[in-house]
Each structure stands twice: as structure tokens, then as C-alpha cells.
Design a protein around this motif. Structure first.
Motif, PDB file in Angstrom:
ATOM      1  N   ILE A 196      51.075  33.980  44.639  1.00 48.93           N
ATOM      2  CA  ILE A 196      49.823  33.710  43.934  1.00 48.93           C
ATOM      3  C   ILE A 196      50.046  32.942  42.633  1.00 48.93           C
ATOM      4  O   ILE A 196      49.310  32.024  42.301  1.00 48.93           O
ATOM      5  CB  ILE A 196      49.043  35.029  43.678  1.00 48.93           C
ATOM      6  CG1 ILE A 196      47.640  34.743  43.156  1.00 48.93           C
ATOM      7  CG2 ILE A 196      49.774  35.948  42.719  1.00 48.93           C
ATOM      8  CD1 ILE A 196      46.702  34.218  44.210  1.00 48.93           C
ATOM      9  N   CYS A 244      42.276  33.260  41.592  1.00 46.58           N
ATOM     10  CA  CYS A 244      43.254  34.174  42.185  1.00 46.58           C
ATOM     11  C   CYS A 244      42.641  35.089  43.240  1.00 46.58           C
ATOM     12  O   CYS A 244      43.319  35.486  44.182  1.00 46.58           O
ATOM     13  CB  CYS A 244      43.911  35.037  41.107  1.00 46.58           C
ATOM     14  SG  CYS A 244      44.831  34.106  39.854  1.00 46.58           S
ATOM     15  N   LEU A 261      43.312  39.012  46.981  1.00 48.20           N
ATOM     16  CA  LEU A 261      43.969  37.817  46.475  1.00 48.20           C
ATOM     17  C   LEU A 261      43.806  36.677  47.471  1.00 48.20           C
ATOM     18  O   LEU A 261      43.786  36.887  48.690  1.00 48.20           O
ATOM     19  CB  LEU A 261      45.453  38.092  46.230  1.00 48.20           C
ATOM     20  CG  LEU A 261      45.786  39.055  45.083  1.00 48.20           C
ATOM     21  CD1 LEU A 261      47.284  39.330  45.056  1.00 48.20           C
ATOM     22  CD2 LEU A 261      45.320  38.511  43.747  1.00 48.20           C
ATOM     23  N   THR A 268      45.972  34.330  48.080  1.00 43.46           N
ATOM     24  CA  THR A 268      47.249  34.132  48.771  1.00 43.46           C
ATOM     25  C   THR A 268      48.095  35.376  48.559  1.00 43.46           C
ATOM     26  O   THR A 268      47.785  36.199  47.687  1.00 43.46           O
ATOM     27  CB  THR A 268      48.009  32.896  48.234  1.00 43.46           C
ATOM     28  OG1 THR A 268      48.336  33.118  46.853  1.00 43.46           O
ATOM     29  CG2 THR A 268      47.173  31.634  48.344  1.00 43.46           C
TER      30      THR A 268
END
Length: 729
Positions: free
Chosen positions: A325, A310, A318, A320
Motif C-alpha cells: 500500500i 489508501c 485497503l 491494495t
């Protein structure tokens, strides 16, 4: 402190830049990069331009002397003094500042800079730890705010604490001031050799740690809403991140080469279990626990997820956007807002983290997300008072409303149908005598997370039974060191013969933490041991004392050493250890109590009382010191002095029923009426039937007019035969 030359194996992050430019770029400006720094203009965020802060009528001042940063605040002498700021600590959402003293101790001042924007309420000084007196552990010059012990291992690279107990000083050093490449990857010298000659067959390219993810691929399987792991392999990533992102105790530092390999976390640390002072009964975070203990409760951990699945490990961000996520593994069509949460698509409430990673704010401005990824359980809030995210958002609604709403949305939920470990932990906290059965079921259930099983084992200490004995017997052979450690704690309620039978094999356990904790648990029975048992204990006990030596900058370590010497009847060594505990940490009440008790055993009653009086001066908030002084005078039949100290104990800690109980018992010969009042108070603050039983006993003895009412109240709490026994009926 000296920013010493690099240790032989450490090469510095600058050697990594040429080959790892993207990773280095990601790292720059990250929380790891900014974890600590020298107090210079390029890193200090706070306003030191003749700023004043008024806290409860006391004005502190932040100012500059040339290019140096200074603060004028109250010191341990109760007077305001000027202190130079030497280092910064972190940078967002707050930045803290540290003062280095002549003995090498580095202390965090009690003020922090809110580095958020003005629109967010930031760009201001604020007071972190209100109501702190010079005898509080967390007063800024005391051990609770000491960088060398509390913070260094996680905020700098290759820290050597280098404490000298001869003069109570530090010569701490580091390879790099912040959390740099080698803090996670380990010493790079062998890796650098490999880059120059790649014909060498070096495992992990010259590093000891494999930090790649555990799962090589995540696959879709028909009928599953979540991608399933494949190609699972061992990885040191979680242990490496967890050495800092966890609530744990430290056993040694990087100087100890025998414990430098992080693959076995328990060769260097002991992870805290799901304990009542840290977590709610259902495992939600209560105090600051720094992620690992929460994450190890999660289904994702059990499936093989690690941090880098993550988070970008170099930027800490993060991988994404937060909205997507979770959809890396959770099929989006199955977990859309319309189908799953019933919240408006695109809203903050519809985000997975809003319900499954609720945040708790620490240090006034720092919200931390719970990484246990729990399903909201407002039904547990009704029975146990645990928090739930539904009621936190819908603050105008009750937990009952929330529980009904969740049940309606998920009528076939298996979560609510399964036995919850929360019930076992909650029941154990209330000292329910039947707790051993529930705890055993949780502890022996292989489907439960390891940390939950371990936490169940550790709670068995108050509920010794054949059932819990059998469970602990299986735990000492478990493959996970956290389970074996918890078996040691859980066995405390058994007699020596049983504990030895359970734990003797752990004295040679492969995990440093396990064998030393076993030694600590068994040494109090030294006088009951045969010579061969004592001989078997000695190697692990020697290692246990080495841990105390490493932590010799803290009073508890000298207390632990003193207790070992006391058990072995080495009274001179015990006395010196307890005295050193007082020197190192003069506000630690138990140091005075243990030394006083040693003097009592040696027949030195006056020395015992003198030590307790010294302790009361240095730690006036500890009722236990006054309680112990009362007992000392009571043993000498000096009732007036005993009663006076017992009264002081009730004034300092009025909610401790034992203080009221001993006061009442001491008052009997002097004033039975006052005795009744004290015993009544003991019951009122405890609601313990045993204390009400004692009160009724004395009411019968002195023919008190309210005896009948006392017995009537007791009869609602105990079986009828108890009343018959008490009244002779």
C-alpha cells in the motif's frame, strides 16, 4: 425510536443499487453496513442461549424469549432486572447491544461479544467497563452510554435526535439504520433527478459534496523518493469522513439546513486539538481519537493524501495488500527492508505500518492504528516517557538502546535535528513559565501542521505575555477555523479589554463554531461591557444558546446556558437552567456547585448547603462537592462542619493538593499540629514549591522544631531572596 419515513431529500440506498452495483456490493457487509441494526437473528452474533457471565461475584444472564434477545443485568436501582435488546452496534472485532427505554433513550449495555474466532481468543462475552457504579458517567444507563447523544450521528443515516426537555424524552429517527450511501454523499433526490434528465447542469451531478480525491495525479520527480502531487483541487472527502472518524463535539444535526454542507466542518463540529488527555506530547494517540486528529498531523495530509488514496470508501478495506500500500507513492527501491528498516524482508517487522502506524488496543480487543505516520522517536521516550514502537517490539531493550539504534541507522536524519513540538507541549504541561516562547515558535511556524499550530495556540492560556498576545492577534485572522478557535482558548489568560480587542471580530466569523465559541468566551465579562459591545455580542450569543438547546439532553448544555444567564444577571433563568441540569444528569457534580454558588451570591446560604448535600448523595465520588460544602460552612465560621467536609474531600480525592491545603488552613484555629500534617501532605502530593513555602510560613509562625529543615528544603527550590523574604533576613 421510529424508523421514520425518509426526509424529503433522502431517497434511501435502494435507489442507488441499479446504477452503482459494484459500490453497493462492496458496501454490503462492511463496517458501515454493519454499524447498527435491529436485533434479529441475521445480525446478532452473540450467544444468547441461557448464557451466564460472572463478574466479581455478580452473575448476569443472556437469554431468549421466543425470537427476542434479552439480558438480566444490574440496573440503576442496584437490582438485577430483565431488559430487551433492541439493537446491535458494530460487528467486529466486537459487537455491542442496546436497550431502548420507555422515554426513547437507547443505552449500550456494559457487556460485549468478542466476535473474533476461538483461536484468536474470541467467541465469548466480556465486560467492557469494569468498576462502574450507578453514579459514574459511563454506567450503562447514564449519559456516557446513551446512543442518542454519543453514537447516533455516526452509526446511522440522517439522524434526528428530537430531544424533548419538557419530559426528558427522545423521539429520535433516521432515514436508514446504518451508515448508508447518503450518510457520506448527502441527500440523493437532486442526483436522481439528474439521472432522469442529464441535460440539467447540476454541480457534482446533483450532490452538494465533491468526494473525489484532492490530488488528480501523483508524479515522479528526479531526486525525490516519494511521488509528488499534481492537479490538486478542493475536496470534501476528508471533512466527510472526518465528521465520524474524529474526536469532536457536535453543534447541531441534519435538521439545521444552514449547517448541512460538510465543506465547512466547523459549521457542525469542533475537532479536538492535540490535548494531554487524548494524545501524548508528541501527538501519538493515547485515548480513542478516531483517526482525523492523528492524520491531520501527518506529512501525507499536508501533501494532499485523503482516505480513498489508501482505503476503498465503500468496503472500508485497503485498496491494495498491506505489504504494497505504501509503495503506491514511496519508491520501493528506496524503502526496501534492507535499505530502510533493517528488518527481515517479508516479515511483519519489515512492513511500513509496523513502525509508522503502531496500534493501541481499545475496548480490550480492538487495535487501532495511529494515522499520524510518525518517525519513531525513542529519544523522546527517554526525556518525556512517550511510547515508541522500537521498545514495544524489543521489550527486553531500553529506550536508550532504541535511540542509539535509530541514530546509527539514520545518522543524517533531519527529524531529530528539528525543534520538536513535543518539547513545547511537554514543557507547557509542567507549567514551565517560559513555555510561551516555545509555544509561539510552534504556533507561528507555517511548516507545522495546522492541528499542531492550533494546539500550540490553545496552550497559551496559562502563559499570557506580550509574545503570546502578538501570536494570538495573528491567529484570529488565520484562514483556518481551527486556528481561530484555538486563538479563543489561548487568550483566556488575558484581561477583558485585551480579549475583546482580540476576539470582537470573531463574533461575526463565517464559521458557526468560531463565532459561538467567541461569544461563550466573552459573555462572562457582560458586566464590563458597554451597551454597544453587548449589542454586538448578542447575535452570536443567541446562536451559542441554540447549540445548548440542541444538546439539552446533557447536563453541560444547561450549565452553559445557566452561566450565560448568570453573567447577564438573569438569576431566575440561571437558577432554572442549573436545576434542569440536575434533572437531566443528576450525577454531574458541577450542576450542584454552580447552583449552590448562585444561592450563595443571592445570600441563600442554607439553600446553597442543601443543594451541595443533595449533590453528595447523587454523586459521592466528587470531592469538589464536599470541598464546596466545607467552604460554605467555613464562611459561616462553623469550623467543625467545615473541617469534616474538607476531610471527606481528601478521602475521596487524596491526590488533590488543594483539598489538603484548605483542610490545613481550616485546622489552624483548632489544631495547629494537624494543620502541619495537612499542609505537609499538600506539598507531598503536588511537589509545588509554593505549597512548601506556605508550610514553612506556618512552621515559623508556630516555632515548629522542624522549621530549619523545611527552609533548607525550600532553599533548593527557590531563589535566595525568597528565603530572605520569608525569614525576614
Amino acid at each position: 425510536m421510529t424508523a421514520s419515513a425518509y426526509a424529503a431529500e433522502f431517497s434511501g440506498s435502494q435507489t442507488c443499487v441499479e446504477c452503482h452495483q459494484q459500490q453497493y456490493s462492496d458496501w454490503q457487509g462492511s463496517h458501515h453496513d454493519m454499524s447498527m441494526g435491529e436485533a434479529t437473528s441475521d445480525i446478532v452474533l452473540a450467544n444468547f442461549t441461557d448464557q451466564q457471565f460472572d463478574y466479581q461475584g455478580e452473575v448476569s444472564r443472556f437469554f431468549m424469549k421466543g425470537k427476542e434477545y434479552w439480558v438480566n443485568i444490574k440496573g440503576p436501582d442496584g437490582k438485577f432486572n430483565d431488559y430487551k435488546i433492541s439493537y446491535t452496534f458494530g460487528y467486529e472485532p466486537l459487537q455491542q447491544y442496546m436497550v431502548e427505554f420507555a422515554n426513547g433513550a437507547i443505552q449500550l449495555i456494559p457487556f460485549a461479544w468478542d466476535s473474533r474466532t476461538k483461536e484468536q481468543g474470541g467467541q465469548r462475552w466480556f465486560y467492557l467497563y469494569p468498576e462502574m457504579d450507578p453514579y459514574d458517567e459511563f454506567f450503562w444507563t447514564n449519559k456516557g452510554q446513551n446512543w442518542n447523544y454519543m453514537c447516533a450521528d455516526c452509526h446511522s443515516t440522517n439522524v434526528q435526535k428530537n430531544y424533548n426537555d419538557a419530559d426528558n424524552s427522545f423521539d429520535s429517527s433516521w432515514s436508514e439504520i446504518n451508515v448508508a450511501c447518503e450518510a457520506c454523499h448527502g441527500p440523493a433526490s437532486e442526483h436522481i433527478k439528474w439521472t432522469k434528465d442529464q441535460t440539467q447542469l447540476l454541480a457534482q451531478y446533483g450532490f452538494k459534496r465533491d468526494l473525489t480525491p484532492k490530488v488528480g495525479a501523483w508524479e515522479f520527480k528526479q531526486g525525490k523518493k516519494i511521488l509528488q502531487p499534481s492537479k490538486i483541487k478542493p475536496s470534501a472527502q476528508l471533512a466527510t469522513c472526518g465528521q465520524c472518524h474524529s474526536r469532536r463535539s457536535q453543534l447541531t444535526d441534519s435538521n439545521n439546513k444552514a449547517h448541512s454542507h460538510i465543506d465547512n466542518f466547523y459549521d457542525k463540529y469542533i475537532l479536538s486539538n492535540i490535548e494531554p488527555n487524548l494524545y501524548y506530547p508528541d501527538g501519538q494517540i493515547y485515548d480513542e481519537v478516531f483517526v482525523l486528529g492523528s492524520f491531520k498531523q501527518s506529512k501525507m495530509h499536508m501533501a494532499g493524501v485523503v482516505c480513498s488514496d489508501c482505503h476503498n470508501p465503500h468496503s472500508n478495506k485497503l485498496t491494495t495488500p498491506i505489504e504494497s500500500i505504501c509503495f503506491q507513492c514511496h519508491i520501493p527501491s528506496e524503502y526496501s527492508a534492507a535499505k530502510h528498516s533493517q528488518h527481515q524482508q517479508g516479515s511483519e517487522a519489515a512492513q511500513c505500518v509496523s513502525c509508522h502506524m503502531p496500534k493501541t488496543t481499545y475496548m480490550e480487543v480492538d487495535p487501532r492504528a495511529d494515522h499520524s505516520f510518525k518517525v519513531p522517536r525513542p529519544d523522546l521516550s527517554i526525556t518525556m516517557g512517550t511510547p515508541n514502537v522500537c521498545s514495544q517490539c524489543h521489550s527486553d531493550k531500553s529506550a536508550t538502546w532504541a535511540a542509539d539504534a535509530v541514530a546509527k541507522q539514520f545518522p543524517h536524519s533531519t527529524i531529530r535535528q528539528q525543534p520538536s513540538y513535543a518539547k513545547a507541549f511537554y514543557q507547557a504541561a509542567t507549567n514551565n513559565p517560559n513555555s510561551d516562547e516555545l509555544l509561539t515558535k510552534i504556533a507561528l511556524n507555517p511548516l507545522q501542521p495546522t492541528i499542531i499550530r492550533a494546539s500550540a495556540f490553545s496552550r497559551m492560556d496559562n502563559f499570557p505575555s506580550q509574545q503570546s498576545y502578538n501570536a494570538i492577534e495573528s491567529a484570529v485572522n488565520d484562514t483556518d477555523p481551527q486556528i481561530r478557535l484555538s486563538a479563543i482558548a489561548g487568550s483566556e489568560g488575558f484581561e477583558f479589554v485585551d480579549r475583546w480587542r482580540l476576539m470582537a471580530a470573531l463574533l461575526t466569523d463565517k464559521a458557526y463554531a468560531v463565532r459561538t465559541e467567541a461569544a461563550s468566551a466573552l459573555v462572562p465579562y457582560w458586566g464590563n461591557m458597554t451597551p454597544s459591545q453587548q449589542q454586538r455580542l448578542e447575535p452570536a450569543l443567541t446562536e451559542y444558546l441554540q447549540i445548548q438547546k440542541y444538546n439539552a439532553d446533557r447536563g453541560f448544555a444547561w450549565l452553559n446556558s445557566g452561566n450565560v444567564y448568570l453573567a447577564k444577571r438573569q438569576f431566575d433563568k440561571a437558577e432554572q437552567a442549573y436545576k434542569q441540569a440536575i434533572v437531566v444528569e443528576p450525577t454531574l457534580a458541577s450542576s450542584y456547585i454552580n447552583l449552590a454558588d448562585l444561592y450563595r451570591q443571592l445570600g441563600k446560604e442554607q439553600a446553597s448547603i442543601a443543594v451541595l448535600k443533595q449533590g453528595i448523595i447523587n454523586q459521592p465520588k466528587a470531592a469538589a462537592l464536599r470541598y464546596s460544602a466545607g467552604l460554605a460552612y467555613y464562611r459561616q465560621q462553623q469550623l467543625s462542619q467545615a473541617i469534616d467536609y474538607f476531610k471527606q474531600a481528601t478521602e475521596v480525592e487524596p491526590n488533590d493538593p488543594q483539598n489538603w491545603m484548605v483542610l490545613g488552613l481550616a485546622q489552624e484555629k483548632v489544631n495547629p499540629v494537624e494543620m502541619m500534617k495537612s499542609l505537609t501532605k499538600a506539598y507531598d502530593v503536588s511537589r509545588d514549591p509554593q505549597r512548601l513555602y506556605t508550610l514553612c510560613q506556618f512552621k515559623i509562625k508556630y516555632r515548629d522544631p522542624s522549621t530549619h529543615a523545611c527552609l533548607a528544603q525550600l532553599s533548593t527550590l527557590v531563589p535566595p531572596q525568597v528565603i530572605k523574604q520569608l525569614t525576614g533576613g
